[in-house]
Design a protein around this motif. Structure first.
Motif, mmCIF file in Angstrom:
data_model
loop_
_atom_site.group_PDB
_atom_site.id
_atom_site.type_symbol
_atom_site.label_atom_id
_atom_site.label_comp_id
_atom_site.label_asym_id
_atom_site.label_seq_id
_atom_site.Cartn_x
_atom_site.Cartn_y
_atom_site.Cartn_z
ATOM 1 N N GLU A 27 -25.801 -24.121 -25.083
ATOM 2 C CA GLU A 27 -25.057 -23.542 -24.192
ATOM 3 C C GLU A 27 -25.623 -24.242 -22.886
ATOM 4 O OE1 GLU A 27 -23.071 -19.749 -25.073
ATOM 5 O OE2 GLU A 27 -21.136 -20.637 -25.517
ATOM 6 N N ASN A 28 -26.955 -23.986 -23.895
ATOM 7 C CA ASN A 28 -27.972 -23.287 -22.617
ATOM 8 C C ASN A 28 -28.392 -24.923 -21.566
ATOM 9 O OD1 ASN A 28 -28.971 -20.637 -22.269
ATOM 10 N ND2 ASN A 28 -29.722 -21.141 -24.088
ATOM 11 N N ARG A 29 -28.299 -25.973 -22.688
ATOM 12 C CA ARG A 29 -28.467 -27.457 -22.780
ATOM 13 C C ARG A 29 -27.055 -27.988 -21.739
ATOM 14 N NH1 ARG A 29 -30.771 -31.330 -26.861
ATOM 15 N NH2 ARG A 29 -30.616 -32.988 -25.724
ATOM 16 N N LEU A 30 -25.697 -27.288 -21.698
ATOM 17 C CA LEU A 30 -24.800 -28.110 -22.133
ATOM 18 C C LEU A 30 -25.419 -27.670 -20.101
ATOM 19 C CD1 LEU A 30 -22.195 -28.105 -24.414
ATOM 20 C CD2 LEU A 30 -22.959 -30.024 -23.065
ATOM 21 N N LYS A 31 -25.113 -26.207 -19.805
ATOM 22 C CA LYS A 31 -25.577 -25.582 -18.487
ATOM 23 C C LYS A 31 -26.605 -26.313 -17.411
ATOM 24 C CE LYS A 31 -25.526 -20.924 -16.536
ATOM 25 N NZ LYS A 31 -25.984 -19.835 -16.376
ATOM 26 N N ALA A 32 -27.450 -27.013 -18.529
ATOM 27 C CA ALA A 32 -28.006 -27.301 -17.198
ATOM 28 C C ALA A 32 -27.977 -29.187 -17.096
ATOM 29 C CB ALA A 32 -30.149 -27.328 -18.144
ATOM 30 N N MET A 33 -27.365 -29.437 -18.032
ATOM 31 C CA MET A 33 -26.748 -30.521 -17.670
ATOM 32 C C MET A 33 -25.466 -30.635 -16.663
ATOM 33 S SD MET A 33 -27.122 -32.600 -21.089
ATOM 34 C CE MET A 33 -28.606 -33.260 -22.506
ATOM 35 N N GLY A 34 -25.123 -29.864 -17.488
ATOM 36 C CA GLY A 34 -23.749 -29.894 -16.160
ATOM 37 C C GLY A 34 -23.783 -29.622 -14.436
ATOM 38 N N LYS A 35 -25.023 -28.856 -14.282
ATOM 39 C CA LYS A 35 -25.457 -28.959 -12.844
ATOM 40 C C LYS A 35 -26.203 -29.740 -12.841
ATOM 41 C CE LYS A 35 -26.918 -23.464 -12.957
ATOM 42 N NZ LYS A 35 -28.265 -22.913 -13.073
ATOM 43 N N LYS A 36 -26.962 -30.581 -13.384
ATOM 44 C CA LYS A 36 -27.609 -32.101 -12.766
ATOM 45 C C LYS A 36 -26.783 -33.128 -12.670
ATOM 46 C CE LYS A 36 -31.044 -35.275 -14.875
ATOM 47 N NZ LYS A 36 -31.633 -35.596 -16.041
ATOM 48 N N ILE A 57 -26.044 -39.116 -17.170
ATOM 49 C CA ILE A 57 -26.083 -38.038 -17.940
ATOM 50 C C ILE A 57 -24.958 -37.235 -17.633
ATOM 51 C CG2 ILE A 57 -26.389 -35.680 -16.518
ATOM 52 C CD1 ILE A 57 -27.479 -36.859 -14.000
ATOM 53 N N MET A 58 -23.230 -37.581 -17.615
ATOM 54 C CA MET A 58 -22.521 -37.536 -19.177
ATOM 55 C C MET A 58 -22.639 -38.375 -19.802
ATOM 56 S SD MET A 58 -18.191 -39.152 -17.704
ATOM 57 C CE MET A 58 -19.017 -40.491 -18.168
ATOM 58 N N PHE A 59 -23.043 -39.061 -20.227
ATOM 59 C CA PHE A 59 -23.016 -39.861 -21.646
ATOM 60 C C PHE A 59 -23.898 -38.826 -22.138
ATOM 61 C CE2 PHE A 59 -20.889 -44.011 -20.710
ATOM 62 C CZ PHE A 59 -19.488 -43.672 -21.007
ATOM 63 N N GLY A 98 -23.510 -32.009 -11.924
ATOM 64 C CA GLY A 98 -22.591 -32.147 -10.459
ATOM 65 C C GLY A 98 -23.340 -32.467 -8.893
ATOM 66 N N LYS A 99 -25.311 -32.639 -9.652
ATOM 67 C CA LYS A 99 -24.944 -33.076 -8.058
ATOM 68 C C LYS A 99 -25.611 -34.550 -7.837
ATOM 69 C CE LYS A 99 -29.454 -33.654 -8.757
ATOM 70 N NZ LYS A 99 -31.636 -33.399 -8.166
ATOM 71 N N TRP A 100 -25.408 -35.496 -9.240
ATOM 72 C CA TRP A 100 -25.225 -36.388 -8.673
ATOM 73 C C TRP A 100 -24.033 -37.142 -8.724
ATOM 74 C CZ3 TRP A 100 -29.572 -39.920 -7.819
ATOM 75 C CH2 TRP A 100 -30.626 -39.341 -7.947
ATOM 76 N N HIS A 101 -23.258 -36.553 -9.002
ATOM 77 C CA HIS A 101 -21.731 -36.898 -8.992
ATOM 78 C C HIS A 101 -21.343 -36.327 -7.520
ATOM 79 C CE1 HIS A 101 -17.607 -36.304 -9.140
ATOM 80 N NE2 HIS A 101 -17.280 -37.228 -9.936
ATOM 81 N N GLY A 102 -21.430 -35.418 -6.822
ATOM 82 C CA GLY A 102 -21.346 -34.777 -5.881
ATOM 83 C C GLY A 102 -21.818 -35.754 -4.622
ATOM 84 N N MET A 103 -22.971 -36.083 -4.593
ATOM 85 C CA MET A 103 -24.149 -37.516 -3.982
ATOM 86 C C MET A 103 -22.817 -38.961 -4.304
ATOM 87 S SD MET A 103 -27.796 -36.914 -4.680
ATOM 88 C CE MET A 103 -28.141 -36.793 -5.730
ATOM 89 N N SER A 104 -22.591 -38.951 -5.051
ATOM 90 C CA SER A 104 -22.000 -40.064 -5.604
ATOM 91 C C SER A 104 -19.903 -39.975 -4.931
ATOM 92 C CB SER A 104 -21.262 -40.485 -6.937
ATOM 93 O OG SER A 104 -20.534 -42.019 -7.006
ATOM 94 N N SER A 105 -19.702 -38.802 -4.994
ATOM 95 C CA SER A 105 -18.328 -38.511 -4.776
ATOM 96 C C SER A 105 -18.709 -38.724 -2.588
ATOM 97 C CB SER A 105 -17.796 -37.338 -4.941
ATOM 98 O OG SER A 105 -17.281 -37.948 -6.321
ATOM 99 N N LEU A 106 -19.682 -37.892 -2.469
ATOM 100 C CA LEU A 106 -19.967 -37.921 -0.627
ATOM 101 C C LEU A 106 -20.142 -39.631 -0.181
ATOM 102 C CD1 LEU A 106 -20.395 -36.399 1.927
ATOM 103 C CD2 LEU A 106 -22.888 -35.835 0.718
ATOM 104 N N SER A 107 -21.174 -40.226 -1.404
ATOM 105 C CA SER A 107 -21.448 -41.418 -0.925
ATOM 106 C C SER A 107 -19.880 -42.410 -0.811
ATOM 107 C CB SER A 107 -22.155 -42.349 -1.459
ATOM 108 O OG SER A 107 -22.455 -43.468 -0.553
ATOM 109 N N ASN A 108 -18.523 -42.024 -1.541
ATOM 110 C CA ASN A 108 -17.789 -42.980 -1.730
ATOM 111 C C ASN A 108 -16.683 -42.295 0.016
ATOM 112 O OD1 ASN A 108 -15.388 -44.264 -3.082
ATOM 113 N ND2 ASN A 108 -14.524 -42.716 -2.587
ATOM 114 N N LEU A 109 -16.968 -41.471 -0.124
ATOM 115 C CA LEU A 109 -16.115 -40.478 1.058
ATOM 116 C C LEU A 109 -16.084 -41.220 2.606
ATOM 117 C CD1 LEU A 109 -13.599 -38.402 2.311
ATOM 118 C CD2 LEU A 109 -15.311 -36.360 2.342
#
Length: 247
Positions: free
Chosen positions: A205-214, A186-188, A216-227
């Motif tokens: 702007e609309n596409r970037l906003k939607a991608m940013g939320k997406k 998603i980042m790429f 953030g969700k996956w990156h947040g789960m990855s960070s939580l799993s690492n924690l």
């Protein structure tokens, strides 16, 4: 004697020409009108730098590092000690734990934050996309070694303390197989939209906003799993501390 004198003279001439060549390259750096002593010091530093450039790749090569580690292990394993042989499993277990804990702490609290604050955002993301697979792969490898040595030292049975390591391994494997690859993908895609030309500002702007939320969700789960894996490391450190006595 004449031949030796001639050889010495030739060597001296070669050295002089080399020094002058370095000096010619140094002059623009220190200034055309710089004193001779300043130029001489710069030449010496240039020679030292070139020596380090030639020497560093050899010292920092993987075969040299592995040879050094093998030499230390061979020295510790020599027959006259009679100690390491009986504690080999414990040594391997502690070494793997040290590598794992150090890697997680350094990556989570030092390296990642430092790179994020000092690198352009896309450069940081691209670098992390190369580092994270190695980071999670190394962590998983160390956890497998720790589980193997723990089960082996327990005579093949599954000790209760191994549950914490199994939990950390599961979190790490979740990052390897699902979370980190998806977040990176998603980042790429987001970078591609950011760099794309000819797209309307509102649409971008609309596409970037939607991608940013997406993302953030996956990156947040990855960070939580690492924690969660890091919490398992701290719990195992507490377990090991109960087994050790610092004299």
């Amino acid at each position: 004697k004449r031949n030796r004198s001639r050889d010495a003279s030739d060597m001296h001439s070669c050295a002089t020409r080399a020094t002058r060549s370095i000096g010619a390259g140094i002059r623009p750096k220190v200034g055309r009108n710089a004193p001779k002593k300043q130029v001489a010091r710069a030449v010496v530093q240039e020679k030292k730098g070139s020596t380090m450039v030639e020497f560093s790749p050899f010292v920092n090569s993987t075969p040299v590092r592995l040879a050094a580690l093998a030499g230390v292990c061979a020295w510790a394993w020599r027959p006259e000690t009679g100690i390491v042989q009986t504690q080999a499993g414990s040594m391997v277990h502690l070494t793997a734990f040290s590598v794992w804990l150090g890697t997680v702490v350094w990556t989570t609290f030092v390296a990642g934050i430092t790179m994020f604050k000092n690198l352009p955002r896309q450069t940081f993301g691209k670098l992390q996309s190369k580092l994270f697979p190695k980071y999670f792969g190394l962590s998983a490898g160390m956890l497998v070694i720790m589980l193997a040595t723990m089960v082996g030292s327990a005579g093949g049975t599954w000790p209760k303390a191994a549950n914490t390591l199994a939990f950390s391994l599961a979190c790490t494997m979740l990052n390897i197989v699902v979370l980190e690859p998806k977040a990176t993908e998603i980042m790429f895609e987001k970078y591609e939209v950011e760099n794309k030309e000819g797209m309307g500002m509102e649409e971008k702007e609309n596409r970037l906003k939607a991608m940013g939320k997406k993302f953030g969700k996956w990156h947040g789960m990855s960070s939580l799993s690492n924690l969660c894996a890091l919490c398992g490391a701290v719990a195992h450190a507490w377990y090991l501390a109960a087994k050790l006595t610092v004299a």
